[in-house]
Design a protein around this motif. Structure first.
Motif, short mmCIF file in Angstrom:
data_model
loop_
_atom_site.label_atom_id
_atom_site.label_comp_id
_atom_site.label_asym_id
_atom_site.label_seq_id
_atom_site.Cartn_x
_atom_site.Cartn_y
_atom_site.Cartn_z
N VAL A 1 47.13 20.03 71.38
CA VAL A 1 46.25 19.92 70.22
C VAL A 1 46.60 21.05 69.26
O VAL A 1 46.59 22.22 69.65
N ASP B 1 46.27 22.59 65.01
CA ASP B 1 45.65 22.42 63.70
C ASP B 1 46.74 22.01 62.71
O ASP B 1 47.92 21.90 63.08
N PHE C 1 35.95 20.09 70.89
CA PHE C 1 36.34 20.89 69.73
C PHE C 1 35.36 22.03 69.47
O PHE C 1 35.55 22.80 68.54
N HIS D 1 35.91 25.55 67.68
CA HIS D 1 37.03 25.44 66.74
C HIS D 1 36.48 25.14 65.35
O HIS D 1 35.39 24.61 65.19
N TYR E 1 42.93 17.74 63.07
CA TYR E 1 43.79 18.24 64.13
C TYR E 1 44.80 17.15 64.51
O TYR E 1 44.54 15.96 64.33
N TYR F 1 37.52 16.68 63.06
CA TYR F 1 36.37 17.32 63.66
C TYR F 1 35.45 17.79 62.56
O TYR F 1 35.84 18.59 61.71
#
Length: 86
Positions: A37, A39, A58, A61, A66, A83
């Motif tokens: 995963v 960004d 998530f 975060h 993402y 997200y």
């Protein structure tokens, strides 16, 4: 011709839901894969082993989009997920 794989058989279609998510996402893809995963700047925020289905939270975060990669021995599948934050 028997014994040959067609292109359509090599394409992976992971299922991620809910998308967008406000916390935890369910990941479904048959087989064993490493899940990465990142960004949008390419920073890895998580990496773990996946076996057919798993979840990822998530929480903790930043809100945003993402990239989730499923990396297998000979295949890679990539999905975007948004997200929305807590």
């Amino acid at each position: 011709i028997n014994g040959f794989l067609g292109v359509e058989e090599l394409v992976l279609h992971p299922v991620l839901f809910p998308n967008p998510t406000s916390g935890t996402v369910q990941l479904f893809l048959p087989g064993e894969f490493e899940v990465i995963v990142t960004d949008l700047s390419g920073i890895v925020v998580a990496k773990y082993a996946h076996d057919s289905e798993s979840t990822f939270s998530f929480e903790g975060h930043a809100a945003g989009t993402y990239i989730i990669q499923f990396v297998g021995s000979s295949n890679v599948a990539t999905q975007r997920i948004h997200y929305s934050g807590n």
